[in-house]
Scaffold this motif. Structure first.
Motif, short mmCIF file in Angstrom:
data_model
loop_
_atom_site.label_atom_id
_atom_site.label_comp_id
_atom_site.label_asym_id
_atom_site.label_seq_id
_atom_site.Cartn_x
_atom_site.Cartn_y
_atom_site.Cartn_z
N GLU A 1 103.35 18.60 3.33
CA GLU A 1 103.04 17.19 3.58
C GLU A 1 102.88 16.88 5.07
OE1 GLU A 1 107.53 17.43 2.54
OE2 GLU A 1 105.64 18.34 1.88
N LYS A 2 103.22 17.82 5.92
CA LYS A 2 103.08 17.62 7.36
C LYS A 2 101.74 18.15 7.88
CE LYS A 2 105.65 18.24 11.70
NZ LYS A 2 106.84 18.81 12.36
N ILE A 3 100.93 18.72 6.99
CA ILE A 3 99.68 19.37 7.41
C ILE A 3 98.48 18.71 6.73
CG2 ILE A 3 98.48 21.58 7.60
CD1 ILE A 3 101.20 22.92 6.90
N SER A 4 97.43 18.49 7.50
CA SER A 4 96.16 18.00 6.95
C SER A 4 95.03 18.89 7.45
CB SER A 4 95.89 16.55 7.39
OG SER A 4 96.84 15.67 6.84
N VAL A 5 93.99 19.02 6.62
CA VAL A 5 92.82 19.83 6.98
C VAL A 5 91.60 18.92 7.13
CG1 VAL A 5 91.31 21.75 6.34
CG2 VAL A 5 93.72 21.80 5.68
N ILE A 6 91.03 18.90 8.33
CA ILE A 6 89.72 18.29 8.55
C ILE A 6 88.89 19.39 9.21
CG2 ILE A 6 88.39 16.48 9.69
CD1 ILE A 6 90.82 14.69 9.60
N PRO A 7 88.02 20.03 8.46
CA PRO A 7 87.34 21.24 8.96
C PRO A 7 86.31 20.94 10.03
CG PRO A 7 86.43 20.61 6.85
CD PRO A 7 87.60 19.68 7.09
N ASN A 8 85.86 22.00 10.69
CA ASN A 8 84.70 21.88 11.55
C ASN A 8 83.51 21.47 10.70
OD1 ASN A 8 85.67 22.37 14.13
ND2 ASN A 8 85.55 24.59 13.88
N GLY A 9 82.51 20.89 11.32
CA GLY A 9 81.35 20.43 10.56
C GLY A 9 80.21 20.06 11.48
N VAL A 10 79.35 19.18 11.01
CA VAL A 10 78.13 18.86 11.76
C VAL A 10 77.80 17.37 11.68
CG1 VAL A 10 77.08 21.13 11.49
CG2 VAL A 10 76.67 19.38 9.75
N ASP A 11 77.09 16.93 12.71
CA ASP A 11 76.43 15.64 12.69
C ASP A 11 74.96 15.94 12.38
OD1 ASP A 11 75.14 13.27 13.13
OD2 ASP A 11 75.98 12.91 15.13
N PRO A 12 74.52 15.73 11.14
CA PRO A 12 73.14 16.10 10.76
C PRO A 12 72.06 15.47 11.64
CG PRO A 12 74.44 15.52 8.82
CD PRO A 12 75.26 15.14 10.01
N GLU A 13 72.36 14.31 12.24
CA GLU A 13 71.37 13.62 13.06
C GLU A 13 71.10 14.35 14.38
OE1 GLU A 13 72.40 9.55 13.60
OE2 GLU A 13 72.35 9.09 11.45
N MET A 14 71.96 15.30 14.75
CA MET A 14 71.76 16.04 15.99
C MET A 14 70.75 17.18 15.84
SD MET A 14 75.63 16.29 17.58
CE MET A 14 75.05 16.79 19.21
N PHE A 15 70.30 17.42 14.60
CA PHE A 15 69.41 18.55 14.35
C PHE A 15 68.15 18.08 13.63
CE2 PHE A 15 73.73 20.08 14.61
CZ PHE A 15 73.61 21.14 15.50
N ASN A 16 67.03 18.68 14.02
CA ASN A 16 65.73 18.35 13.41
C ASN A 16 65.00 19.66 13.13
OD1 ASN A 16 63.25 17.46 12.61
ND2 ASN A 16 62.74 16.41 14.53
N SER A 17 65.11 20.15 11.92
CA SER A 17 64.56 21.47 11.58
C SER A 17 63.03 21.48 11.49
CB SER A 17 65.15 21.94 10.24
OG SER A 17 64.86 21.02 9.21
N SER A 18 62.40 20.30 11.57
CA SER A 18 60.93 20.26 11.47
C SER A 18 60.27 19.94 12.81
CB SER A 18 60.52 19.21 10.43
OG SER A 18 60.97 17.93 10.79
N MET A 19 61.04 19.91 13.89
CA MET A 19 60.46 19.55 15.18
C MET A 19 59.49 20.62 15.68
SD MET A 19 63.74 20.25 17.71
CE MET A 19 62.91 19.56 19.12
N ASP A 20 58.55 20.21 16.51
CA ASP A 20 57.56 21.13 17.10
C ASP A 20 58.22 21.89 18.23
OD1 ASP A 20 55.43 22.41 18.31
OD2 ASP A 20 54.09 20.69 18.18
N THR A 21 58.29 23.21 18.11
CA THR A 21 58.97 24.03 19.12
C THR A 21 58.00 24.92 19.91
OG1 THR A 21 59.44 25.75 17.48
CG2 THR A 21 61.12 24.06 17.81
#
Length: 407
Positions: free
Chosen positions: A191-211
């Motif tokens: 009861e003294k431990i909580s888990v909030i894992p690593n993760g992502v802010d989806p808005e920081m990434f754009n997989s369709s951008m012109d590179t």
């Protein structure tokens, strides 16, 4: 609520490094929190003092977050002993900076390094408020496993300090479920431990951008790019990537190392000795620019040394790769492998095996349709299961729970 976080390596998107705490803090500020961070005035990746820093404490505001930069002796990259000196200097100055922040309803200490968590505990005692201890890596176990910490007396002292902080924390937050198991084995109550894992802010990434521009800038317009993005430290086992590159004779494949750290000079020398013409070091890149580098890549690489304790980690770079819609070649076993395989977001290779890494890169290059499918699957999975919006909501609830319990 007035929250004070002590975090030596705190960074914003304009800097290189992980932005978990920035992303969480921004969301809490929007909820009306008064959020203050005590951070170092020296960048932990390149050892350079932040421009404009003066005296013991410099103040700035980043997207509503109050940031106090405490003077830190800039010796982080010299040696293990000098690194500890740097940590200890911040431990002292961060307390002074924290006292200048005014009243706090709750203090958060994050580790590693463990010494800054001591500062947070001291501040919580002085301010008479709860102390939330966030464990991001299992120190000193990682240092012992890696052979960095060998002296039996120092190991004993480190473990005593670890136990001291666990006992005095009002609550403990971890970013990997395996860390919870470790703490339970230490006798910490569930009861003294909580888990909030690593993760992502989806808005920081754009997989369709012109590179096309970034590929042209790197002179890699027609290449299949395999990218490692992150810190270049002892634990990261970049040597395996360099040796895989030396074994790769396909001219269309190019390896990209995006990041900075203590090991960079040695790794660049090794690349020269191996006569690598198919590998490029970009140096440090701000988090806000990372999306472009990842999107320009065809596959992303994650490696760590082959150490049992590393089976417990949730490396944030893996979540970033997946959020960018890129397939992952994962040279890390354990809980992060379970995430990747559940997401069907890439392939696992055994840690420290350059030939396996080379073959995995070649397989991705030969079958781009499968690679793209894995990238899309991973992206959908982390957006649903590891979204920073949900994590911020969980942190908001946890902070209120710890505060109410203390009251």
């Amino acid at each position: 609520m007035r929250v004070l976080l002590v975090h030596q390596a705190f960074v914003s998107p304009g800097q290189g490094g992980g932005t978990r705490h920035y992303e969480m803090a921004c969301r809490l500020v929007k909820r009306g929190y008064d959020f203050t961070v005590v951070a170092s005035d020296t960048n932990y990746l390149d050892g350079i003092r932040k421009e404009g820093s003066k005296g013991l404490v410099s103040k700035e505001t980043i997207d509503g977050i109050n940031v106090l930069r405490a003077y830190t002796i800039p010796t982080y990259h010299r040696s293990f002993v000098w690194r500890v000196v740097s940590f200890l200097s911040f431990m002292v100055t961060s307390v002074l900076a924290g006292l200048s922040a005014g009243k706090a309803d709750l203090v958060i200490g994050t580790t590693p390094p463990i010494f800054q968590a001591v500062s947070a505990w001291i501040l919580s005692v002085i301010r008479r408020c709860p102390f939330l201890l966030e464990v991001r890596d299992l120190w000193p176990e990682f240092a012992v496993n890696m052979g960095v910490l060998k002296n039996p007396v120092l190991i004993w002292m480190a473990r005593q300090l670890e136990s001291f902080l666990y006992a005095r924390a009002s609550h403990i937050l971890v970013n990997s479920p395996a860390y919870q198991d470790y703490l339970l084995s230490k006798g910490i109550k569930a009861e003294k431990i909580s888990v909030i894992p690593n993760g992502v802010d989806p808005e920081m990434f754009n997989s369709s951008m012109d590179t096309r521009d970034i590929r042209k800038e790197l002179n890699l317009e027609n290449k299949f790019i395999a990218t490692y993005a992150g810190a270049l430290g002892m634990a990261n086992d970049i040597d395996t990537i360099l040796h895989a590159a030396s074994m790769t004779d396909a001219p269309e494949i190019h390896y990209l190392i995006v990041g900075d750290g203590k090991e960079r000079p040695r790794l660049q020398q090794l690349a020269k000795e191996l006569n690598l013409t198919n590998l490029t070091f970009t140096g440090g890149v701000a988090k806000q620019e990372m999306s472009a580098y990842l999107t320009a890549s065809n596959v992303c690489l994650a490696t760590l040394q082959d150490i049992p304790m590393f089976k417990t980690v949730y490396p944030n770079k893996v979540f970033d790769y997946m959020a960018a819609g890129r397939p992952v070649i994962l040279g890390i076993d354990g809980v992060i492998r379970e995430v990747l395989e559940s997401a069907n977001g890439g392939v696992f290779i055994h840690p420290g095996k350059p030939e396996e890494l080379r073959k995995a890169v070649m397989a991705m290059a030969v079958d781009p349709q499968i690679s793209e499918s894995m990238g899309k699957s991973g992206q959908d999975y982390v957006t649903l299961h590891f979204n920073r919006d949900n994590h911020a909501e969980d942190l908001h609830k946890l902070l209120n729970k710890v505060s109410r319990k203390a009251a």
